[in-house]
Motif scaffolding. Structure first.
Motif, mmCIF file in Angstrom:
data_model
loop_
_atom_site.group_PDB
_atom_site.id
_atom_site.type_symbol
_atom_site.label_atom_id
_atom_site.label_comp_id
_atom_site.label_asym_id
_atom_site.label_seq_id
_atom_site.Cartn_x
_atom_site.Cartn_y
_atom_site.Cartn_z
ATOM 1 N N MET A 91 3.612 -3.641 6.867
ATOM 2 C CA MET A 91 4.323 -3.306 5.633
ATOM 3 C C MET A 91 3.367 -3.219 4.453
ATOM 4 O O MET A 91 2.341 -3.902 4.406
ATOM 5 N N PRO A 94 5.713 0.407 -1.675
ATOM 6 C CA PRO A 94 6.337 1.732 -1.622
ATOM 7 C C PRO A 94 5.373 2.814 -2.097
ATOM 8 O O PRO A 94 4.661 2.644 -3.091
ATOM 9 N N ASN A 162 7.641 -1.437 2.096
ATOM 10 C CA ASN A 162 8.051 -0.456 3.101
ATOM 11 C C ASN A 162 7.382 -0.766 4.432
ATOM 12 O O ASN A 162 6.196 -1.113 4.469
#
Length: 221
Positions: A91, A94, A162
């Protein structure tokens, strides 16, 4: 107003320990973050927590022997257990793409469980840290645009990251067993279907005597 159950965990919010706590108690709890397993026991002993959620064994890494010692030394009651599938994801912030990544960071055990994935990306620097969720939090707090964390989906959700790659762990059947500890046992009429025995022998060869006794006590099929 009903007081929330206080659950001490090793690590911070969105760690695998909190995920295990949610699975057992539900999400309406007060998570007590601790820096070590010893600190979780201290919180329970001092009545600063109602329960402890403690990892005790992993299907790949094996038993966490120091935690058995803590349970014995503090004399806590084991009142439940949780089996949690350890699913690890990559992750980042964004907008960050995989090709932007120069560094990946996570707990050493999580890194080892995903090391096969990174054989194809030798240019990515691997950095060990103390906690999977803490790595995700650091990326958000410091706005690191070239770094990704290995953590669970709970961390991605809490820290607004994200997920770039899902399920990067090498072994997809990776489980950790967590114990639910309480200061004193109150069975309240509940059926008990599991017991643990702690023992020691004076000399190494005496283990043969113990095995002989257990063999004699085993019912014949």
């Amino acid at each position: 107003m009903k007081t929330k159950t206080r659950v001490a965990i090793q690590g911070i919010k969105a760690s695998f320990h909190e995920e295990a706590a949610f699975k057992f108690f539900g999400q309406d709890i007060d998570t007590v973050e601790c820096n070590s397993f010893k600190e979780t026991c201290d919180k329970l002993e001092q009545n600063d927590a109602d329960f402890v959620v403690m990892a005790i064994e992993n299907s790949i890494a094996g038993s966490l022997l120091p935690n058995y010692t803590l349970i014995r030394d503090f004399g806590f009651a084991v009142v439940g257990e949780v089996y949690l599938a350890i699913q690890l994801h990559l992750m980042a912030l964004p907008g960050v793409k995989f090709e932007d990544i120069k560094t990946v960071t996570s707990h050493p055990i999580a890194i080892r469980q995903c090391i096969d994935f990174f054989y194809d990306y030798p240019h990515i620097k691997i950095v060990e840290s103390n906690d999977t969720a803490a790595c995700a939090k650091r990326i958000k707090d410091e706005q690191l645009l070239d770094t990704m964390a290995i953590a669970n989906s709970l961390a991605a959700e809490l820290y607004d990251l994200n997920i770039l790659e899902r399920r990067v762990e090498s072994n997809k059947k990776n489980y950790t067993r967590f114990l639910i500890l309480k200061k004193e046992r109150k069975d309240e009429g509940k059926e008990i279907n599991k017991a643990s025995i702690c023992f020691q022998v004076e000399k190494r060869y005496r283990i043969n005597l113990l095995l002989n006794i257990l063999t004699r006590q085993t019912p014949k099929q």
